[in-house]
Design a protein around this motif. Sequence first.
Motif, PDB file in Angstrom:
ATOM      1  N   ALA A 143       0.570   8.209  -7.738  1.00 13.71           N
ATOM      2  CA  ALA A 143      -0.546   7.341  -7.277  1.00 13.71           C
ATOM      3  C   ALA A 143      -0.685   6.173  -8.487  1.00 13.71           C
ATOM      4  O   ALA A 143      -0.806   4.901  -7.767  1.00 13.71           O
ATOM      5  CB  ALA A 143      -1.655   8.019  -7.271  1.00 13.71           C
ATOM      6  N   ALA A 146       1.942   3.895  -7.327  1.00 11.82           N
ATOM      7  CA  ALA A 146       1.643   3.131  -5.959  1.00 11.82           C
ATOM      8  C   ALA A 146       0.639   2.094  -5.993  1.00 11.82           C
ATOM      9  O   ALA A 146       0.680   1.064  -5.458  1.00 11.82           O
ATOM     10  CB  ALA A 146       1.026   4.186  -4.920  1.00 11.82           C
ATOM     11  N   LEU A 147      -0.322   2.272  -6.962  1.00 10.31           N
ATOM     12  CA  LEU A 147      -1.333   1.279  -7.146  1.00 10.31           C
ATOM     13  C   LEU A 147      -0.677  -0.041  -7.879  1.00 10.31           C
ATOM     14  O   LEU A 147      -0.931  -1.017  -7.246  1.00 10.31           O
ATOM     15  CB  LEU A 147      -2.339   1.587  -8.486  1.00 10.31           C
ATOM     16  N   ILE A 148       0.143   0.170  -8.619  1.00  3.42           N
ATOM     17  CA  ILE A 148       1.175  -0.931  -9.184  1.00  3.42           C
ATOM     18  C   ILE A 148       1.945  -1.645  -8.033  1.00  3.42           C
ATOM     19  O   ILE A 148       1.722  -2.876  -7.940  1.00  3.42           O
ATOM     20  CB  ILE A 148       1.810  -0.609 -10.269  1.00  3.42           C
ATOM     21  N   LYS A 150       1.429  -1.438  -4.961  1.00  2.76           N
ATOM     22  CA  LYS A 150       0.628  -2.304  -3.716  1.00  2.76           C
ATOM     23  C   LYS A 150       0.228  -3.590  -4.163  1.00  2.76           C
ATOM     24  O   LYS A 150       0.212  -4.339  -3.375  1.00  2.76           O
ATOM     25  CB  LYS A 150      -0.603  -1.154  -3.453  1.00  2.76           C
ATOM     26  N   ARG A 151      -0.143  -3.530  -5.283  1.00  4.33           N
ATOM     27  CA  ARG A 151      -0.721  -4.635  -5.821  1.00  4.33           C
ATOM     28  C   ARG A 151       0.289  -6.041  -5.908  1.00  4.33           C
ATOM     29  O   ARG A 151       0.289  -6.925  -5.758  1.00  4.33           O
ATOM     30  CB  ARG A 151      -1.452  -4.669  -7.261  1.00  4.33           C
ATOM     31  N   ALA A 198       2.765   8.470  -1.427  1.00  2.00           N
ATOM     32  CA  ALA A 198       1.333   7.683  -1.738  1.00  2.00           C
ATOM     33  C   ALA A 198       1.653   6.110  -1.420  1.00  2.00           C
ATOM     34  O   ALA A 198       2.347   5.657  -2.345  1.00  2.00           O
ATOM     35  CB  ALA A 198       0.817   7.924  -3.033  1.00  2.00           C
ATOM     36  N   ASP A 199       1.145   5.850  -0.281  1.00  2.00           N
ATOM     37  CA  ASP A 199       1.451   4.450   0.227  1.00  2.00           C
ATOM     38  C   ASP A 199       1.410   3.233  -0.936  1.00  2.00           C
ATOM     39  O   ASP A 199       0.164   3.419  -1.670  1.00  2.00           O
ATOM     40  CB  ASP A 199       0.245   4.074   1.361  1.00  2.00           C
TER      41      ASP A 199
END
Lengths: 386, 137, 351
Positions: A143, A146-148, A150-151, A198-199
């Motif tokens: 996750a 994924a957060l990195i 996605k941004r 995790a998208d």
Amino acid sequence: MRDVSIIGIGQTPVGEHWGRSLRHLAYDAVAAAMRNANIERADALYVGNMLSGEISGQSHLGTLIADFAGLRGIEAVKVEAACASAAAAFRQAYIGVASGLQDIVIAVGVEKMTDDVGTQLSAGLAGAADADYEVIHGITFVALNALIMKRYMHEYNVAREDFAGFAINAHANAAANNNAMFQNPITKKDFVNCGVVADPVGLLDASPMADGAAAVILCPTEQAREFTDNAIRIKASALATDTLSVHDRRDPLWLQAAEDSSMRAYKQAGIGPEDIDFFELHDAFTIMAALSLEASGFAQRGHGTWLALDGEITPEGKIPISTRGGLKARGHPVGATGLYQIVEAAQQLRGEAGNNQIKNAALGMTQNIGGSGATIVTHIFERVNQ
Amino acid sequence: MTTEIARHWRLNSQRYQLVGEVCPKCGVKMFPPRDVCMECADDTRQPDFQFSGRGEVYSFTTVHNAPEGYQESAPYTVALVKLEEGPLITAQLTDVVNSEVEIGMPVEMVTRKLRAQGEEGVIIYGYKFRPRLAVAG
Amino acid sequence: MPLMKPNTDVGIVGYGCYIPMYRLPAKEVTRIWNDGQGGVPIKEKAVGGPDEDTMTIGLEAARNALVRAQIDPQQIGAVWVGSESHPYAVKPTSTIIAEAIGATPATQGADWQFACKAGTETIQAGIGFVAGGMARYVLGIGADTAQGRPGDALEFTAASGGAAFVIGAAEESLAVFEATYSHVTDTPDFWRRPTTHYPSHGQRFTGEPAYFHHVLSAAQTIMAELGYTAQDFAYVILHQPNRKFPERAAAELGFEKEQWVTGLLSPVVGNTYAGASVLGLTAVLDIAQPGDKILCVSFGSGAGSDAFIINTTDRLPDKQKSAPTTQDYINRRIEIDYATYVRYRNKLKMH
């Protein structure tokens, strides 16, 4: 400070070693490296490992490995820096020899992931992040990446399929590595259509966790000839840290510790990124490969995927990466990974990389990342002969 | 049953009220509180600062394979939330349709169960964020 | 005179509510348990998400009440939470809420229990506490995540929600308590033993001897003692375990639909137990005008009713929109099916 070289390397295949325990895997790699270096004794043993306490219920790993490797009495200690444990252990070994306190030193990275097949594993891995401010919120290692990612895609207008080259290159290279976990090539179609973890992180963005151990033997360069005529010199060694949590970073899309450690390494070696012939980077996730290339000076900010799109990361490209499969396809036994990278770099520089051999490889760089960029260890190696 | 009590209890004011700190020297607002300022390294005692709890989604993802203790609410969305006072904070989003989250979405803090330590253990409460409540004018 | 009437006037300085966003349509319950046949007592009920409980519900209601009250939480002398679904059997909900709103440590914390009237009890006691000079403000909360046994008649209605009230001096209040009255008897119409998860009930016994006797007695007594008739009130709120009971009781008391319709939320929210009558009260306060007279009567099984007569003041209009209204929460709505409901309310056996 003494000049230091690698005189022996050893590794086990990366995979599911149901029948071999932590201590036996470590022994396999240590014994192979000692045979390779033609040594029978050493002054110290540094063990890189992340999860032995959480997964195998085993702390005090330095002594255990020394004991079962037939090295009873030796100075031995475990070094832990999450996924960067092995490179951090290697650096301790390097410091031991360079300082003159120790002459022949073993660094081994070992991880036994398959002793737990449940949620304890994901909880253990999450221990690399901030327990009170990240993990308590149900965050996982995937996750965080994924957060990195996605941004990153949002900020630099990059599509997920732009990362495909990293996974395709890794799998293609692993096909010629007997120690790799996934020796099957993949296509761009496979990458685009794979399941989501995790998208936007898909199954083929992520490296597989597995068991494994890798080891090297170090000694002062001036003594290396007594053991081998194929020594590999450590031209630079640097470890840098950043905030533990992603949310505390000034720029979550920039691996400051990669910039810091690689710039220190370039300075020590008196070279720049353009001089590096290949780069074993920490492609635990495709986003980490892109960020590592940017912060280490191979690509501009936000352009990490361009190198993959242009084919510059393949063995024939400008900066070959993951030349023996990388974390993505060789596999990622977390606390051992840094030493797999170093063993593979040594293979390239010795000319022992078989079908993966980078032509005229003289300078190789490795970069091992702990957490989502919190500890980053960069090394530069050089062929001693020729 | 785990009995991690003090570890969570000592963070009550942070978890319930988003109490961080403001550096008396450089003025930067920090969450979580630190002993040393993260910008100017000043180490004098920093006054408490209570964040408003308003912010926007900086990044997000949905966790399907939840770790131990979190399976009950999986799949759930975790986010980096940019608080309006500056800091980024990691937290779950709640009262939200996972597929409708987007970067820049305005959110506000609520207090929810973060996890329970089994049927017999202590319940850990803390901050999560939800889409700002639509209020009729 | 059986009424409770403080020597100093006391009122509501701030109020707030909270209703979770998930809704289970009653027809989902009949779909699972009765082939979709038969009538349903309400349209739908509010269901808390997996991370919600009585504490989180009570806390958000309390935060809204504090936004309206605009007071220093350190001056709250007691934080009292009434519920039949406290998250712990032993360990107070009230201390968690008190800590989260910044009222600790110099405050009185206690959890109250009396089935569905546990919330109004905190208000009643708060009136006495404030009037007696024991505290400047009392925070009284009624909240529940009520559970009905799967397939039981209560499953249609057992819902989640709550409301909170800052009780203080009349001069600061948006509504003032004229009097209150409590009517209790030993009537076991509904109960739960300590180690069981779901409550049991006496079927039709919950009607006449329980709900109607107590609600009507309490309402009639307080009205008669003060010389009021139904026509004197702008609004009436009665405990609402379903739609039928409060409608019938209101009619028996002589109230017209326009007097009870605002405070009757059970058709769209369900029975929020200790939150039920007080949520009806917040819905009324959201739209009442200064000078309105309100009758609010709770009912708790076991059994008893608390009746209040409340007069709104000029301070009310400024406060109404300063926090989310009851209708704002009713409008925030996501429909779920029975399977999701079973998961969210911890009815899936995982081990």
